[in-house]
Write a protein that holds these residues in place. Structure first.
Motif: not given
Length: 261
Positions: A140-149, A180-193
């Protein structure tokens, strides 16, 4: 009062766009627990390409079915209501998703009745319910952080491109900001979660390696990249509908105000 609010075209349009934005983001979050094989779904052989020292095939979350709609809504809202409109809906969406998961957690801890069944050959309905709605805290945390970023990046890139191109090249600012935004989103959620979260929180399964993060994130991004490009005509189609609904004079006034937001 309600009649006065709903008779205002910009307000009514915002409510419709906001409804689709929030609903799609929340549904995508809830169904995202399911991982599916894209190749198996469409009936083709898995790629199994060597990538980052692993075999690469498209293993995606079911949420990707709806995130493209969120991308489109983000760009449309950005166009007519500016960064404040997008940020307001993004924060509201995160709040509502967090609230929903709290309610799910409460429902999970309710003692099941013997009348509670799901069918389809499922023996333990309560475990099935818990497995679907009881996603881990770090997911949940990873998904929300990635979404906002991703949303904040989308807003910044969108306005930067529009300042350079003006009203022309809708495809460039809409698709470019999404890519550009989804390049970051795609990896942030996996890295955090799955990399950070599973190392901190025991009992949530084995932590992913960086190779797994890179391979899975690459697959997610390739899918999002492709969909963003394919959906470019849809953005023009929706723009046309909104321009006719608002009228060119009001639409221009709103877009000018959005750029100065």
């Amino acid at each position: 009062m309600i009649k006065q609010i709903l008779s205002d075209k910009p307000t009514r349009l915002f409510l419709v766009l906001a409804g689709f934005f929030i609903a799609n983001a929340m549904i995508a979050e809830f169904i995202g627990v399911k991982i599916f094989s894209l190749e198996d779904t469409v009936g083709i052989k898995r790629l199994n390409l060597p990538l980052f020292g692993s075999n690469f095939s498209f293993h995606l979350t079911a949420g990707v079915l709806l995130w493209p709609v969120v991308f489109i809504m983000t760009d449309i809202i950005n166009e007519y209501y500016g960064s404040r409109g997008v940020k307001f809906l993004s924060y509201l969406t995160v709040t509502l998703i967090t609230y929903s998961f709290l309610m799910f957690s409460g429902a999970i801890y309710l003692k099941p009745s013997e009348y509670f069944t799901i069918g389809n050959g499922i023996d333990n309905a309560n475990n099935a319910f818990k497995g679907i709605f009881g996603q881990g805290l770090w997911i949940i945390i990873g998904s929300m952080v990635a979404f906002l970023i991703g949303q904040i990046l989308d807003v910044l890139v969108f306005h930067r491109i529009k300042k350079v191109t003006g009203e022309k090249r809708i495809w460039l600012r809409a698709t470019g900001s999404t890519l550009i935004s989804q390049l970051v989103d795609s990896f942030v959620v996996l890295f955090i979660a799955f990399y950070i979260g599973r190392r901190i929180q025991e009992g949530q399964g084995d932590a992913w390696t960086l190779k797994q993060i890179l391979v899975t994130g690459t697959g997610n991004y390739i899918y999002k990249f492709t969909v963003a490009v394919v959906l470019t005509p849809v953005i023009y189609f929706i723009h046309g509908i909104i321009e006719r609904y608002l009228g060119h004079a009001l639409a221009k006034e709103m877009k000018d105000a959005a750029m100065n937001d």
